[in-house]
Every structure is written in C-alpha cells, then in structure tokens.
Design an enzyme around this catalytic site. Sequence first.
Site, PDB file in Angstrom:
ATOM      1  N   GLY A 276      -3.432 -12.065 -11.868  1.00 51.16           N
ATOM      2  CA  GLY A 276      -4.273 -13.523 -12.840  1.00 51.16           C
ATOM      3  C   GLY A 276      -2.915 -14.231 -13.020  1.00 51.16           C
ATOM      4  O   GLY A 276      -1.338 -13.980 -13.021  1.00 51.16           O
TER       5      GLY A 276
ATOM      6  N   CYS B 262       0.648  -0.982  -0.011  1.00 51.68           N
ATOM      7  CA  CYS B 262      -0.082  -0.134   0.030  1.00 51.68           C
ATOM      8  C   CYS B 262       1.118   1.635  -0.151  1.00 51.68           C
ATOM      9  O   CYS B 262       2.142   1.267   0.305  1.00 51.68           O
ATOM     10  CB  CYS B 262      -0.931  -0.255   1.135  1.00 51.68           C
TER      11      CYS B 262
HETATM   12  C1  LIG Z   1     -11.019  -8.887  -6.708  1.00 51.76           C
HETATM   13  C2  LIG Z   1      -9.185  -8.720  -5.760  1.00 51.76           C
HETATM   14  C3  LIG Z   1      -9.394  -7.411  -4.819  1.00 51.76           C
HETATM   15  C4  LIG Z   1      -8.038  -7.797  -4.397  1.00 51.76           C
HETATM   16  N1  LIG Z   1      -7.955  -7.145  -3.447  1.00 51.76           N
HETATM   17  C5  LIG Z   1      -6.598  -6.790  -2.303  1.00 51.76           C
HETATM   18  C6  LIG Z   1      -6.764  -6.862  -1.077  1.00 51.76           C
HETATM   19  O1  LIG Z   1      -7.647  -5.478  -0.614  1.00 51.76           O
HETATM   20  N2  LIG Z   1      -5.780  -6.243  -0.290  1.00 51.76           N
HETATM   21  C7  LIG Z   1      -4.302  -7.141  -0.641  1.00 51.76           C
HETATM   22  O2  LIG Z   1      -3.576  -6.659  -0.193  1.00 51.76           O
HETATM   23  N3  LIG Z   1      -4.450  -7.682  -1.799  1.00 51.76           N
HETATM   24  C8  LIG Z   1      -5.793  -8.084  -2.670  1.00 51.76           C
HETATM   25  N4  LIG Z   1      -5.650  -8.618  -3.770  1.00 51.76           N
HETATM   26  C9  LIG Z   1      -4.351  -9.311  -4.946  1.00 51.76           C
HETATM   27  C10 LIG Z   1      -4.459 -10.590  -4.022  1.00 51.76           C
HETATM   28  O3  LIG Z   1      -4.495 -10.467  -3.095  1.00 51.76           O
HETATM   29  C11 LIG Z   1      -3.054 -11.575  -5.229  1.00 51.76           C
HETATM   30  O4  LIG Z   1      -2.024 -10.659  -4.298  1.00 51.76           O
HETATM   31  C12 LIG Z   1      -3.275 -10.946  -6.142  1.00 51.76           C
HETATM   32  O5  LIG Z   1      -4.222 -10.824  -7.304  1.00 51.76           O
HETATM   33  C13 LIG Z   1      -2.785 -11.936  -7.326  1.00 51.76           C
HETATM   34  O6  LIG Z   1      -2.856 -13.222  -7.241  1.00 51.76           O
HETATM   35  P1  LIG Z   1      -3.868 -13.906  -8.516  1.00 51.76           P
HETATM   36  O7  LIG Z   1      -2.907 -14.363  -9.422  1.00 51.76           O
HETATM   37  O8  LIG Z   1      -4.471 -14.867  -7.585  1.00 51.76           O
HETATM   38  O9  LIG Z   1      -4.750 -12.876  -8.582  1.00 51.76           O
HETATM   39  C14 LIG Z   1      -6.377  -8.402  -4.840  1.00 51.76           C
HETATM   40  C15 LIG Z   1      -7.316  -9.455  -5.719  1.00 51.76           C
HETATM   41  C16 LIG Z   1      -7.811  -9.000  -6.575  1.00 51.76           C
HETATM   42  C17 LIG Z   1      -8.414 -10.328  -7.975  1.00 51.76           C
END
Ligand SMILES: Cc1cc2nc3c(=O)[nH]c(=O)nc-3n(C[C@H](O)[C@H](O)[C@H](O)COP(=O)(O)O)c2cc1C
Length: 356
Positions: free
Chosen positions: A285, A195
């Site tokens: 993703g 953040c």
């Molecule tokens: C819809 C959405 C909302 C997210 N909100 C947060 C959040 O509030 N806090 C956080 O630390 N990461 C947040 N992330 C990041 C995910 O926790 C993760 O680190 C990132 O999407 C990579 O993983 P993935 O490739 O499986 O999506 C968010 C991801 C998505 C897809």
Amino acid sequence: MLLESFYDPNKSYEENFQKGPFGIFANKEKLEDKNNLKFNFLGFKVNSPFGIAAGPLLNGKFVQAALDKGFDIVTYKTVRNAKYPSHPFPNVLFVKIDGDLTADIAKSKLVADKNYKEPLSITNSFGVPSSDPEFWQKDIKQILNNIKSGQILVGAFQGTKKSGQGVEEYINDFGIVAKTLKEIGVKVLEVNFSCPNEGTNNLLCYDTERSVQVAKAIKKEIGNTPLIIKISYFKDENALQNFVKEIGVIVDGISAINTISAEIVDENGRQALPGEGRQRSGVCGSAIKWAGLDMVKRLKNLREKFGYKFTIIGVGGVFTAEDFFEYKNAGADIVMSATGAMWNPYLAKEIKEKLR
Ligand SMILES: Cc1cc2nc3c(=O)[nH]c(=O)nc-3n(C[C@H](O)[C@H](O)[C@H](O)COP(=O)(O)O)c2cc1C
C-alpha cells in the site's frame, strides 16, 4: 476515498473465496469500455496498460468482476502444483506508518489494527494458498472462454518448498505448474520470485544463481510464452545489477515490487498475527510506493545499460490516476495495483478517463 474492499479483511480467506467478491465488485455491473486505446503488453493488445497484481483476485469470480470493472490486465492469484492451505485468520490488517516504510522503519515494530484509513497501508499474510490444480484449471479456462479483446489474464504461480525435497525437485516444480498454465491457454505467465528459496530462509530473488536456474527450467517448458518474474525490493544496487544482468536476457518482464517485510504487533505490543513464523509479514500500500518507484527507475537504467528488452511492471502503492502516471513517468511500461484496487473498484475507470 476508501470504498468497501472487494476482499473483506474481517472474514476468513475461505469465506472470501466462497462468498466474495464484496462491495461494488459484487454488483455485476459491466462498465463499458469507451477507450478502445490499444496498448502493447508483451505482444498482446490491451485497452489500458493497467491491471491488478497477483493476490487479491482469489478465483474466477473475482477475476470476472475485475474485468467487468475495466481492469484490463488481471492476475489470477498465485497457484501451486497442489492444494495448499492459507494461514489462519486474520490475514489482512491496517498498519500505522507515518510516511514511507524505509529500511530503517522496517526494522522497528509496526502497530496494526482494524481501522482502515488513508493513507492506507496494510499487512497481508496468507502463505500463498492454492486451490486444487483441478479447480484452478477449470476456473481459469472458464475465464479464458469469456474474455474480451483488449483484456488479458496473467497466470501467476510458484514452486513449493517441501521437507525432504532436493533442489532439483524444487526447481522442477516451477516448470510443472508453468507447463500446465500454458496448456490450458494462459497467454502470459508470472512467477513469484519473492518466495522462500529451497535450503535457505532467504527470498528466491536474492539468489541470482538459483533464480536463473528456475527461470531457465520454466522457459524450457513454456517456450515463447512470455514470462514475468515478480521480485522484491533490492537495497543493494550491485546485487540488483548482478541479478538483472543474468536474468534480464531470459525473462520477458520484471514486476516490482512485492511487499516489504516488517514486524507487526497489536496496540499492546504483542504479535498481531497468530501462529508460528508470523511475527513478520509483508507490508503493502501507500507506504511502499517510494520503493516501487525507486525499483522501476533502477530497472529502467539497467535495461538501458545492458541493452535488454524486458517489460517493466511497476507495482506498489498505486491508489489514484496520479500514482499511475508517476509510475509511467518513472519508466514503467505497465502499472498494477493490489491494495489500491481492493479499496477502489473504480480505479481502472478513473485511470482510463485520464488516459483518454
Ligand atoms: C491481499 C493480497 C494478497 C497478495 N497475494 C500475493 C500472491 O499470492 N502472490 C504475489 O506474488 N503477490 C501477492 N501480493 C502482493 C501484491 O501483488 C503486490 O506486489 C503488493 O501488494 C504491492 O502492491 P500494492 O501496494 O498495490 O498492494 C498480495 C497482496 C495483497 C494485498
């Protein structure tokens, strides 16, 4: 195969919050746990070393649906010390990327639209909204009252940057939320270090000194309750080494990675997400899997090098059981998914079938 996402990208954040989850997560069916394998997650026994990362589980209804579908480690969406609004709609879009989102590709403009297809990469831009602390405390307590053995809720949180605020106030804000989460019974906490850092436009995790101050302030409030830090991708090995050396003795787990930032445009080359400060947004993703795996390997090496004990949580582009095992083989103790789990509510079930 992509199923209907339990977070509907064609609806606003508020509508998802009120009416979601959608698709198979809405059918209330509880999948029986046939595994009964017990894995260690920061001192707690869980049925599988797999879960949903911070973000997609907006509130208790989403969290309960995930538990019912066999996701054993569920992260309640990052909360704050005060209610905080979401960025305007749209908040999620499909992003066209061929292959990996490398540092070079992240410098170019990426085209987004609404045609979600495989290999799936998306951008998400919410601004880390939070419900009122009174709401999230009650909501989380209700989940904790019903949670079964072998499953665990992770309480994700962050401090809030405010105008006119000093550094000390910014740091203390993290401690206040952490203390509240502990007091309501949350067993494992995760702080978002991806953040913005007070006084800069940089991410908190890229400032080692400030990260250490924040982690210490949180630990002072929560004592022995395990603390995970969620970090972004580090390009520079020396910077990562310095960061891990300082922070790795304070925290209990490191979760990597959060999204990778890129400029997002529509088919006409115009800013795809409306509003100030939204030219760039986080991509997650399929296209970031390489970066999550890379960080897991590097964290494992550094943990060995310094003789530390922190748990490594691998995140980024996990869509299948094969992806899960790739992360385990790279050195992840625990694996989590956000995008993959959203579009496949049976992901935990599929992984557990292969774990048996
Ligand atoms: C819809 C959405 C909302 C997210 N909100 C947060 C959040 O509030 N806090 C956080 O630390 N990461 C947040 N992330 C990041 C995910 O926790 C993760 O680190 C990132 O999407 C990579 O993983 P993935 O490739 O499986 O999506 C968010 C991801 C998505 C897809």
